[in-house]
Design an enzyme around this catalytic site. Structure first.
Site, PDB file in Angstrom:
ATOM      1  N   GLY A  86      22.604  47.965  -4.340  1.00 57.48           N
ATOM      2  CA  GLY A  86      22.298  48.983  -3.353  1.00 57.48           C
ATOM      3  C   GLY A  86      23.161  50.220  -3.567  1.00 57.48           C
ATOM      4  N   LEU A  87      23.520  50.855  -2.476  1.00 61.78           N
ATOM      5  CA  LEU A  87      24.357  52.057  -2.515  1.00 61.78           C
ATOM      6  C   LEU A  87      23.762  53.142  -3.403  1.00 61.78           C
ATOM      7  CD1 LEU A  87      27.960  50.599  -2.738  1.00 61.78           C
ATOM      8  CD2 LEU A  87      26.786  51.473  -0.744  1.00 61.78           C
ATOM      9  N   CYS A  88      22.448  53.305  -3.300  1.00 64.97           N
ATOM     10  CA  CYS A  88      21.859  54.392  -4.068  1.00 64.97           C
ATOM     11  C   CYS A  88      20.919  55.198  -3.170  1.00 64.97           C
ATOM     12  CB  CYS A  88      21.146  53.883  -5.302  1.00 64.97           C
ATOM     13  SG  CYS A  88      20.108  52.471  -5.016  1.00 64.97           S
ATOM     14  N   GLY A  89      21.357  55.454  -1.974  1.00 63.42           N
ATOM     15  CA  GLY A  89      20.590  56.310  -1.085  1.00 63.42           C
ATOM     16  C   GLY A  89      19.291  55.668  -0.647  1.00 63.42           C
ATOM     17  N   LEU A  91      16.598  55.369  -2.261  1.00 67.11           N
ATOM     18  CA  LEU A  91      15.756  55.031  -3.411  1.00 67.11           C
ATOM     19  C   LEU A  91      14.888  53.791  -3.164  1.00 67.11           C
ATOM     20  CD1 LEU A  91      15.572  56.071  -6.477  1.00 67.11           C
ATOM     21  CD2 LEU A  91      16.823  54.001  -6.981  1.00 67.11           C
TER      22      LEU A  91
END
Lengths: 291, 137
Positions: A86-89, A91
């Site tokens: 995760g941690l990709c906005g 997306l």
């Protein structure tokens, strides 16, 4: 009013967070460069392969190869290319919103990326298989996915194969995209537009020579096309992932820094207030004693 | 005099895009020489040597498996490998060839891997062929 020790503790913890997000941003940035290069390098090949296929498609009948045959759609296979982490906005949120728009009863899923697998399991979709891919996916790895999809299509288990992936536009923009992979249709090859006449099309089909013959050429070109399409989409998905993560981590770092600034200001105010109160108390006490 | 627009691309990059006078390429059924205004043709390519002549000069490339589409004024070549004679690293190719041949000797390969290894050998041989032929000439 919060006391100084509390604020100091918060400042420290926010600073730590900023350090972590900064590090993640750096890592994502270096991965991003590589992934973007890989994704963009393949574009030219994809374009030309597409062009060749367009002119080829117009010269053979629909029944010339099993991968070209359009059947009434009873069951559909959807390949979802998401990320592992995760941690990709937004997306994955955007991607999975597209993926969930298919009718549940006729659709079966194939996934790559843990986020997609988790989502499909949570929403109780029919997940046929999931493929794990390395960070820098090789052609051989994505070929397995292509092989699986092609087999399902040729066995008649599904009548259409669709891919949901994130198209890489640039570092700031990634677009969740739905594309039909199989059957290979002329409309899809033209990028959704109706075919336009060009030099290639003025040549009529009878004059076109196939070497060694049409079947063999189709047999070689079409699977290669499917393999390469999936490969290119995986590269796009990777480039999008790293770009999105880089941007998300950058804004997280910026936010943390802003927060530290605000908290420091707050801290100084509280400290100042405490000093003022103390001074006032001393003066009052002195006046009481002296007076 | 009409010319041919030749485009060669590989999955990694666009290798070549120029107007040329003639292209000779290794087709599935043997070598094909393409001049401008050639009849439209679609062919499979096998690993081998591709010669480009332009203004009397000849450039030689080693190419891998792929396809070529020939139109009167345009030739599009899609291949998984395209290197000019100058860029071929003979020692690297030689060791790749040896590795592939060793892998081939290993009997318990799936049909898929077998095909990959065969392709690698054919590609390496094509590169070596191009490099060595030039030197002896």
């Amino acid at each position: 009013m919060a006391n100084t020790r509390e604020i100091r503790r918060r400042i420290k913890s926010v600073k730590n967070t900023a350090q972590i997000t900064k590090a993640m941003q750096m890592v994502a940035a270096s991965k991003m460069r590589r992934a973007q290069q890989a994704a963009l390098a393949g574009r030219e090949y994809a374009r030309l392969l597409n062009e060749v296929l367009v002119s080829l498609r117009e010269r053979v009948e629909e029944g010339a190869h099993p991968l070209l045959v359009e059947r009434p759609i009873k069951r559909e296979l959807v390949l979802v290319l998401a990320t592992d982490k995760g941690l990709c906005g937004a997306l994955n949120t955007n991607l999975l919103r597209e993926a969930s728009q298919f009718k549940t009863d006729t659709v079966r899923y194939v996934a790559s990326g843990r986020k997609a697998v988790q989502y499909l399991a949570r929403t109780k979709r029919d997940l046929l298989a999931d493929f794990e891919l390395k960070d820098a996916p090789g052609f051989a790895e994505t070929k397995r996915i292509a092989k699986f999809c092609v087999e399902k299509f040729l066995d008649g288990e599904v009548d259409k194969v669709t891919v949901v992936y994130t198209h890489f536009v640039n570092t700031l923009t990634q677009k969740a995209t739905v594309r039909t992979l199989l059957p290979i249709s002329a409309v899809e090859l033209h990028g959704g537009k109706t075919p336009v006449a060009d030099e290639a099309q003025k040549v009529n089909s009878s004059g076109f020579i196939f070497e060694p013959n049409a079947e063999q050429v189709l047999d070689a070109v079409l699977p290669q096309f499917v393999n390469f399409q999936i490969y290119q989409m995986v590269l796009d998905a990777r480039a999008s992932e790293h770009s999105a993560r880089m941007v998300a981590m950058k804004s997280a770092t910026d936010n943390a820094k802003q927060l530290v600034k605000d908290l420091t200001l707050e801290y100084n105010k509280v400290r100042q207030a405490a000093i003022t109160t103390e001074l006032l108390e001393i003066t009052t006490a002195q006046m009481a004693v002296g007076g | 005099m009409p010319t041919l627009r030749l485009e060669i691309v590989t999955p990694d990059a666009k290798t070549f895009s120029e107007d040329v006078d003639m292209v000779t390429m290794p087709g599935a059924d043997g070598e094909l020489g393409i001049l401008p205004l050639h009849a439209p043709l679609m062919t499979q390519l096998k690993p081998g040597e591709l010669r480009i002549s332009k203004g009397g000069k000849e450039t030689v490339l080693a190419v891998g498996d792929g396809f070529a589409e020939v139109l009167p004024h345009r030739v599009s070549i899609l291949t998984d490998l395209a290197v000019t004679e100058h860029d071929i690293d003979e020692a690297a190719v030689q060791s790749a060839l040896e590795r592939a041949q060793a892998a081939k000797a290993n009997k318990d390969l799936g049909s898929e891997e077998q095909a990959t290894v065969e392709a690698a050998i054919a590609k390496s041989l094509a590169q070596l062929h191009v490099k060595r032929r030039r030197r002896s000439a």
